[in-house]
Design an enzyme around this catalytic site. Structure first.
Site, PDB file in Angstrom:
ATOM      1  N   SER A  58      31.705   2.082  27.251  1.00 40.63           N
ATOM      2  CA  SER A  58      32.299   0.736  27.330  1.00 40.63           C
ATOM      3  C   SER A  58      31.211  -0.280  27.646  1.00 40.63           C
ATOM      4  O   SER A  58      30.498  -0.149  28.644  1.00 40.63           O
ATOM      5  CB  SER A  58      33.356   0.687  28.428  1.00 40.63           C
ATOM      6  OG  SER A  58      34.451   1.493  28.049  1.00 40.63           O
ATOM      7  N   GLU A  69      29.300  -4.164  31.472  1.00 36.51           N
ATOM      8  CA  GLU A  69      29.383  -2.954  32.306  1.00 36.51           C
ATOM      9  C   GLU A  69      28.075  -2.166  32.144  1.00 36.51           C
ATOM     10  O   GLU A  69      27.536  -1.602  33.090  1.00 36.51           O
ATOM     11  CB  GLU A  69      30.577  -2.089  31.871  1.00 36.51           C
ATOM     12  CG  GLU A  69      30.676  -0.785  32.659  1.00 36.51           C
ATOM     13  CD  GLU A  69      31.971  -0.020  32.382  1.00 36.51           C
ATOM     14  OE1 GLU A  69      33.024  -0.660  32.106  1.00 36.51           O
ATOM     15  OE2 GLU A  69      31.927   1.224  32.447  1.00 36.51           O
ATOM     16  N   ARG A 119      33.994  -0.257  38.846  1.00 39.72           N
ATOM     17  CA  ARG A 119      32.653  -0.077  38.254  1.00 39.72           C
ATOM     18  C   ARG A 119      31.562  -0.765  39.075  1.00 39.72           C
ATOM     19  O   ARG A 119      30.604  -1.319  38.520  1.00 39.72           O
ATOM     20  CB  ARG A 119      32.602  -0.590  36.804  1.00 39.72           C
ATOM     21  CG  ARG A 119      33.539   0.097  35.860  1.00 39.72           C
ATOM     22  CD  ARG A 119      33.236   1.583  35.670  1.00 39.72           C
ATOM     23  NE  ARG A 119      34.261   2.157  34.820  1.00 39.72           N
ATOM     24  CZ  ARG A 119      35.347   2.761  35.303  1.00 39.72           C
ATOM     25  NH1 ARG A 119      35.541   2.909  36.604  1.00 39.72           N
ATOM     26  NH2 ARG A 119      36.243   3.257  34.479  1.00 39.72           N
TER      27      ARG A 119
HETATM   28  C1  LIG Z   1      30.625   8.170  25.082  1.00 38.59           C
HETATM   29  C2  LIG Z   1      30.656   7.562  26.459  1.00 38.59           C
HETATM   30  C3  LIG Z   1      31.840   7.560  27.184  1.00 38.59           C
HETATM   31  C4  LIG Z   1      31.885   7.007  28.473  1.00 38.59           C
HETATM   32  N1  LIG Z   1      33.057   7.033  29.165  1.00 38.59           N
HETATM   33  C5  LIG Z   1      33.104   6.554  30.430  1.00 38.59           C
HETATM   34  C6  LIG Z   1      34.302   6.620  31.213  1.00 38.59           C
HETATM   35  O1  LIG Z   1      35.343   7.078  30.773  1.00 38.59           O
HETATM   36  N2  LIG Z   1      34.281   6.136  32.469  1.00 38.59           N
HETATM   37  C7  LIG Z   1      33.153   5.604  33.030  1.00 38.59           C
HETATM   38  O2  LIG Z   1      33.174   5.202  34.197  1.00 38.59           O
HETATM   39  N3  LIG Z   1      31.994   5.524  32.316  1.00 38.59           N
HETATM   40  C8  LIG Z   1      31.945   5.985  31.048  1.00 38.59           C
HETATM   41  N4  LIG Z   1      30.777   5.911  30.336  1.00 38.59           N
HETATM   42  C9  LIG Z   1      29.602   5.254  30.937  1.00 38.59           C
HETATM   43  C10 LIG Z   1      28.678   6.202  31.733  1.00 38.59           C
HETATM   44  O3  LIG Z   1      28.812   7.534  31.300  1.00 38.59           O
HETATM   45  C11 LIG Z   1      28.958   6.103  33.225  1.00 38.59           C
HETATM   46  O4  LIG Z   1      28.696   4.805  33.714  1.00 38.59           O
HETATM   47  C12 LIG Z   1      28.081   7.090  34.031  1.00 38.59           C
HETATM   48  O5  LIG Z   1      28.548   7.137  35.359  1.00 38.59           O
HETATM   49  C13 LIG Z   1      26.608   6.735  34.006  1.00 38.59           C
HETATM   50  O6  LIG Z   1      25.876   7.825  34.486  1.00 38.59           O
HETATM   51  P1  LIG Z   1      24.374   8.105  34.017  1.00 38.59           P
HETATM   52  O7  LIG Z   1      23.881   9.290  34.762  1.00 38.59           O
HETATM   53  O8  LIG Z   1      24.276   8.179  32.540  1.00 38.59           O
HETATM   54  O9  LIG Z   1      23.644   6.807  34.574  1.00 38.59           O
HETATM   55  P2  LIG Z   1      22.649   5.824  33.813  1.00 38.59           P
HETATM   56  O10 LIG Z   1      23.312   5.266  32.609  1.00 38.59           O
HETATM   57  O11 LIG Z   1      21.336   6.468  33.613  1.00 38.59           O
HETATM   58  O12 LIG Z   1      22.512   4.667  34.919  1.00 38.59           O
HETATM   59  C14 LIG Z   1      23.620   3.854  35.232  1.00 38.59           C
HETATM   60  C15 LIG Z   1      23.353   3.126  36.545  1.00 38.59           C
HETATM   61  O13 LIG Z   1      23.321   4.076  37.595  1.00 38.59           O
HETATM   62  C16 LIG Z   1      22.117   3.958  38.332  1.00 38.59           C
HETATM   63  N5  LIG Z   1      21.743   5.299  38.814  1.00 38.59           N
HETATM   64  C17 LIG Z   1      21.611   6.439  38.091  1.00 38.59           C
HETATM   65  N6  LIG Z   1      21.268   7.468  38.900  1.00 38.59           N
HETATM   66  C18 LIG Z   1      21.184   6.955  40.151  1.00 38.59           C
HETATM   67  C19 LIG Z   1      20.872   7.520  41.432  1.00 38.59           C
HETATM   68  N7  LIG Z   1      20.557   8.806  41.599  1.00 38.59           N
HETATM   69  N8  LIG Z   1      20.892   6.696  42.510  1.00 38.59           N
HETATM   70  C20 LIG Z   1      21.192   5.383  42.374  1.00 38.59           C
HETATM   71  N9  LIG Z   1      21.498   4.795  41.200  1.00 38.59           N
HETATM   72  C21 LIG Z   1      21.502   5.582  40.096  1.00 38.59           C
HETATM   73  C22 LIG Z   1      21.112   3.379  37.362  1.00 38.59           C
HETATM   74  O14 LIG Z   1      20.071   2.680  38.027  1.00 38.59           O
HETATM   75  C23 LIG Z   1      22.005   2.418  36.571  1.00 38.59           C
HETATM   76  O15 LIG Z   1      22.168   1.215  37.292  1.00 38.59           O
HETATM   77  C24 LIG Z   1      30.712   6.444  29.041  1.00 38.59           C
HETATM   78  C25 LIG Z   1      29.508   6.471  28.320  1.00 38.59           C
HETATM   79  C26 LIG Z   1      29.471   7.016  27.043  1.00 38.59           C
HETATM   80  C27 LIG Z   1      28.176   7.027  26.291  1.00 38.59           C
END
Ligand SMILES: Cc1cc2nc3c(=O)[nH]c(=O)nc-3n(C[C@H](O)[C@H](O)[C@H](O)COP(=O)(O)OP(=O)(O)OC[C@H]3O[C@@H](n4cnc5c(N)ncnc54)[C@H](O)[C@@H]3O)c2cc1C
Length: 306
Positions: A228, A298, A179
């Site tokens: 998480s 996380e 992560r």
């Molecule tokens: C129901 C649920 C289940 C989940 N299950 C998992 C799982 O199984 N495994 C897992 O790993 N995660 C899981 N997550 C967490 C989340 O979905 C992941 O971390 C996902 O990768 C975040 O993506 P996002 O587009 O929503 O990013 P955001 O939440 O919007 O941002 C997360 C981080 O990424 C950065 N970021 C976003 N876009 C960019 C970009 N273009 N360039 C640089 N940095 C960027 C942001 O600045 C921030 O630091 C879950 C979340 C939920 C709500």
């Protein structure tokens, strides 16, 4: 915070900007938690060239924060100062390339990466079916599930830095860990090149359905949650430590530790960013007291308190 003044200043100095700017834009609607304050200015770039122009022509004194689909974010109630960048349609392309590869814009939801790979007969990317973020978030978080993570399927990523320079980073230069991505904090990812192996579309789709069904059983995926909350500490499962510390169901205001999966926090109604953060900090303190283990967030906490 004076979003209108910052927006006017930006408009006046960026004559060639093609993307959209919006002052005091609510971020509540852009995060899974549905909590927290506004962006001083929200910028939606038209495409990578527009993003690079914006970054090159604006003072490095203006803070810039990029967000994806907000599935891993806790925004504080005072909102985020400076410019929040959210990538949209101009970063939404999916191209299938030779050798079971996919070139994907970073605004593409992970679920669509999994489906496009299945349609093209590319296996190995089904785990993205279960992650509700977009590719940018997956690259920054090294998103993973079901025994695989982003670093195992990535060939290279494209990014723009705060000065507007474009970089192409091979996997080794992203310094991935659990992560965690070691690319400089100011890098905004714009494109990823993924690889898989040849596979049978029907078998891949069946695997994706299994993943979706499993998730519905074990995670509160229809709730307002950030997934998480804490990383699994080496040798431990965060949820087990939280459960053993008696935190299952614990609440602060409308923020509650999920009964179904106690590493998930839920906004049950009108929880504020402060409620959610206080709940998380309370869980951390209780786990430390009961097990001696220090949990690490996380979820990314952004912005300032009210
Ligand atoms: C129901 C649920 C289940 C989940 N299950 C998992 C799982 O199984 N495994 C897992 O790993 N995660 C899981 N997550 C967490 C989340 O979905 C992941 O971390 C996902 O990768 C975040 O993506 P996002 O587009 O929503 O990013 P955001 O939440 O919007 O941002 C997360 C981080 O990424 C950065 N970021 C976003 N876009 C960019 C970009 N273009 N360039 C640089 N940095 C960027 C942001 O600045 C921030 O630091 C879950 C979340 C939920 C709500």
């Amino acid at each position: 915070m004076n979003g209108a003044a910052l927006e006017s200043r930006l408009m006046a100095s960026l004559a060639e900007l093609r993307g959209r700017l919006k002052a005091e834009a609510p971020l509540k609607d852009l995060t899974w938690f549905r909590a927290g304050g506004p962006a001083e200015v929200l910028y939606s770039p038209a495409d990578e060239a527009d993003l690079a122009y914006f970054l090159r022509e604006t003072s490095s004194g203006i803070p810039v924060t990029v967000i994806g689909l907000g599935s891993n974010l806790l925004v504080r109630d005072g909102g985020i100062e400076g410019v929040v960048i959210r990538l949209g349609r101009g970063f939404g392309e999916i191209k299938i390339e030779e050798g079971s590869r996919l070139r994907v814009g970073t605004a593409v939801p992970d679920v669509k990466v999994a489906s496009a790979a299945a349609d093209a007969g590319i296996s190995g990317l089904s785990f993205y079916r279960g992650i509700p973020g977009c590719v940018g978030g997956a690259l920054r978080m090294n998103g993973g599930a079901h025994g695989r993570e982003t670093k195992e399927v990535l060939v290279e990523a494209r990014a723009v830095d705060r000065k507007g320079n474009v970089h192409v980073l091979p996997l080794a230069e992203l310094h991935y860990a659990y992560r965690h991505c070691g690319a400089p904090e100011d890098f905004i990812f714009t494109e990823a090149l993924f690889h898989g192996e040849p596979g049978e579309p029907a078998a891949i789709l069946a695997e994706m359905e299994d993943i979706a069904a499993y998730r519905e059983q074990v995670q509160p995926i229809k709730s307002r949650t950030g997934g998480s909350t804490f990383k699994n500490p080496p040798g431990h499962k965060a949820w087990q430590l939280i459960d053993a510390a008696g935190c299952r169901g614990l609440a602060v205001g409308d923020a509650r530790v999920s009964e179904m999966h106690c590493n998930f926090l839920i906004n049950e109604g009108n929880a504020t960013g402060a409620d959610l953060e206080e709940l998380g900090e309370t869980v951390c303190a209780r786990v430390k007291e009961s097990s001696g283990v220090e949990l690490e967030w996380e979820i990314k906490r952004l912005g300032v308190p009210a």
